[in-house]
Design a protein around this motif. Structure first.
Motif, short mmCIF file in Angstrom:
data_model
loop_
_atom_site.label_atom_id
_atom_site.label_comp_id
_atom_site.label_asym_id
_atom_site.label_seq_id
_atom_site.Cartn_x
_atom_site.Cartn_y
_atom_site.Cartn_z
N THR A 141 -9.69 -15.54 -7.14
CA THR A 141 -9.02 -14.29 -6.77
C THR A 141 -7.68 -14.16 -7.50
OG1 THR A 141 -7.95 -15.32 -4.86
CG2 THR A 141 -10.09 -14.24 -4.49
N PRO A 142 -7.23 -12.92 -7.69
CA PRO A 142 -5.93 -12.72 -8.34
C PRO A 142 -4.80 -13.40 -7.57
CG PRO A 142 -7.10 -10.63 -8.14
CD PRO A 142 -7.86 -11.65 -7.34
N MET A 143 -3.82 -13.89 -8.33
CA MET A 143 -2.65 -14.50 -7.68
C MET A 143 -1.63 -13.43 -7.33
SD MET A 143 -0.92 -16.42 -10.90
CE MET A 143 -2.03 -16.38 -12.27
N HIS A 144 -0.69 -13.80 -6.50
CA HIS A 144 0.38 -12.87 -6.13
C HIS A 144 1.11 -12.40 -7.38
CE1 HIS A 144 0.07 -13.32 -1.81
NE2 HIS A 144 -0.11 -14.61 -2.00
N ARG A 145 1.63 -11.18 -7.30
CA ARG A 145 2.38 -10.62 -8.42
C ARG A 145 3.42 -9.65 -7.90
NH1 ARG A 145 -1.39 -6.87 -12.02
NH2 ARG A 145 0.54 -5.80 -12.41
N ILE A 146 4.41 -9.39 -8.73
CA ILE A 146 5.44 -8.41 -8.38
C ILE A 146 4.77 -7.06 -8.20
CG2 ILE A 146 7.48 -7.19 -9.25
CD1 ILE A 146 8.25 -9.82 -10.66
N GLY A 147 5.15 -6.34 -7.16
CA GLY A 147 4.62 -5.01 -6.92
C GLY A 147 3.22 -4.98 -6.34
N GLU A 148 2.76 -6.10 -5.80
CA GLU A 148 1.38 -6.18 -5.31
C GLU A 148 1.09 -5.25 -4.13
OE1 GLU A 148 1.09 -9.97 -2.40
OE2 GLU A 148 1.50 -10.45 -4.49
N ASN A 149 2.12 -4.72 -3.50
CA ASN A 149 1.92 -3.79 -2.38
C ASN A 149 2.12 -2.33 -2.78
OD1 ASN A 149 1.34 -5.80 -0.42
ND2 ASN A 149 3.50 -6.34 -0.41
N ASN A 150 2.26 -2.07 -4.06
CA ASN A 150 2.44 -0.70 -4.55
C ASN A 150 1.07 -0.04 -4.68
OD1 ASN A 150 2.97 1.68 -5.90
ND2 ASN A 150 4.27 0.74 -7.45
#
Length: 163
Positions: free
Chosen positions: A130-139
């Motif tokens: 699965t994709p890892m956490h990233r900046i802006g992940e809740n946008n």
């Protein structure tokens, strides 16, 4: 335990090693060095699992995962698929539903990809990361340039986990 096995890695820039300081620091190459496996890298930066409806400026980015299966060597013991972050970040395909089976939606691309990989690699282990956490992940606009609100990264992660 893994020594001598052949592993195909299908992915985006993370798999391609786009942020690695040098080739031997790509995670695929580190795995090969530490385990004695033959690791084949089929990562292309900016690519997505699902097919795009609008062409990208860089046509390599439109080489979705589903369309690249036939390019991979067919003798792999393990196939690792690591993607979804670009579907969230700048992909324009809809999520679709769990019954979709074509590359035009995210669900469909996952189903299509899994079925094609099982067909091509009958004896291989197939692993999805699965994709890892990233900046802006809740946008809900991904990296900010999507025309309309869409799912946040966690929704893509959850779909991969349930598929």
């Amino acid at each position: 335990m893994l020594k001598g096995l052949k592993i195909n890695f299908l992915g985006d820039s993370i798999t391609a090693g786009g942020c690695a300081s040098k080739a031997e620091n790509r995670y695929v190459n580190l795995i090969a060095a530490k385990t004695g496996t033959v690791c084949r890298n089929y990562g292309i930066g900016g690519t997505r699992l699902a097919r795009q409806t609008v062409k990208s400026e860089n046509e390599d980015m439109d080489r979705d995962f589903c369309g690249r299966i036939d390019e991979m060597e067919s003798d792999a013991d393990i196939v690792v698929v690591f993607g979804g972050t670009n579907d969230f970040g700048h992909g324009d395909a809809k999520l679709g539903n769990p019954d979709d089976s074509t590359p035009q939606t995210f669900y469909g691309a996952l189903n299509y990809l899994a079925n094609k990989l099982k067909e091509k690699y009958k004896e291989a282990k197939i692993v999805f990361i699965t994709p890892m956490h990233r900046i802006g992940e809740n946008n809900p606009r991904g990296e900010g340039n999507k025309a309309e609100d869409g799912p946040v990264l966690k929704e893509y992660v959850d779909i991969i986990k349930e598929s």
